[in-house]
Design an enzyme around this catalytic site. Structure first.
Site: not given
Length: 160
Positions: A42, A46, A77
């Site tokens: 990840y 990014k 979120t």
């Protein structure tokens, strides 16, 4: 997916962006700036989005195309809620993450949206190639300062 989809989107839109002197806005992450334990893929994806943004800005500048990305930190979120739910003590992790922020709260989707609105606006016409951290007042200069890395280290220590 983070990097590949961004690259394909920009490549497909490039003729229109060039003709319209458009603006590219991508979503990075603070872990793309600092890294974080146990999230190598990840973080790398990014970080790739951050570098893609910078390269698009360089390629687009002669054509009047700007490119910037917003790098959110801990934001309320569903992704954060899923992360917290997977922890042994979700409320302790939430409190710890919240305590990392001088403002004393987690980010909201509106906080992140406002950064995108600014970067896409006429007020930011001279801003290009920026990876804007939207998460706290400290500058991201070291993985030791990353709030995401601190939370991951806390979780690793609890599992010992």
């Amino acid at each position: 997916m983070n990097l590949t989809s961004a690259h394909r989107f920009v490549r497909a839109a490039w003729p229109h962006l060039r003709d319209s002197r458009g603006c590219v806005l991508l979503t990075g992450s603070v872990v793309g700036l600092d890294g974080s334990a146990n999230q190598a893929a990840y973080c790398a994806s990014k970080a790739g989005v951050v570098m893609l943004t910078k390269c698009i800005a360089l390629d687009g500048a002669p054509h009047g195309v700007r490119a910037n990305c917003v790098c959110p930190g801990f934001t309320q979120t569903p992704m954060l809620e899923d992360f917290l739910a997977a922890q042994d003590d979700p409320e302790a992790v939430r409190a710890f993450a919240t305590g990392l922020h001088p403002i004393g709260r987690l980010g909201t989707p509106r906080d992140i949206a406002d950064a995108f609105v600014y970067l896409g606006s006429d007020e930011a016409v001279w801003v290009t190639g920026v990876a804007l951290p939207v998460d706290r007042s400290e500058e991201h200069t070291s993985e030791l300062q990353s709030p995401c890395n601190l939370v991951c280290r806390l979780l690793l220590e609890k599992k010992k």
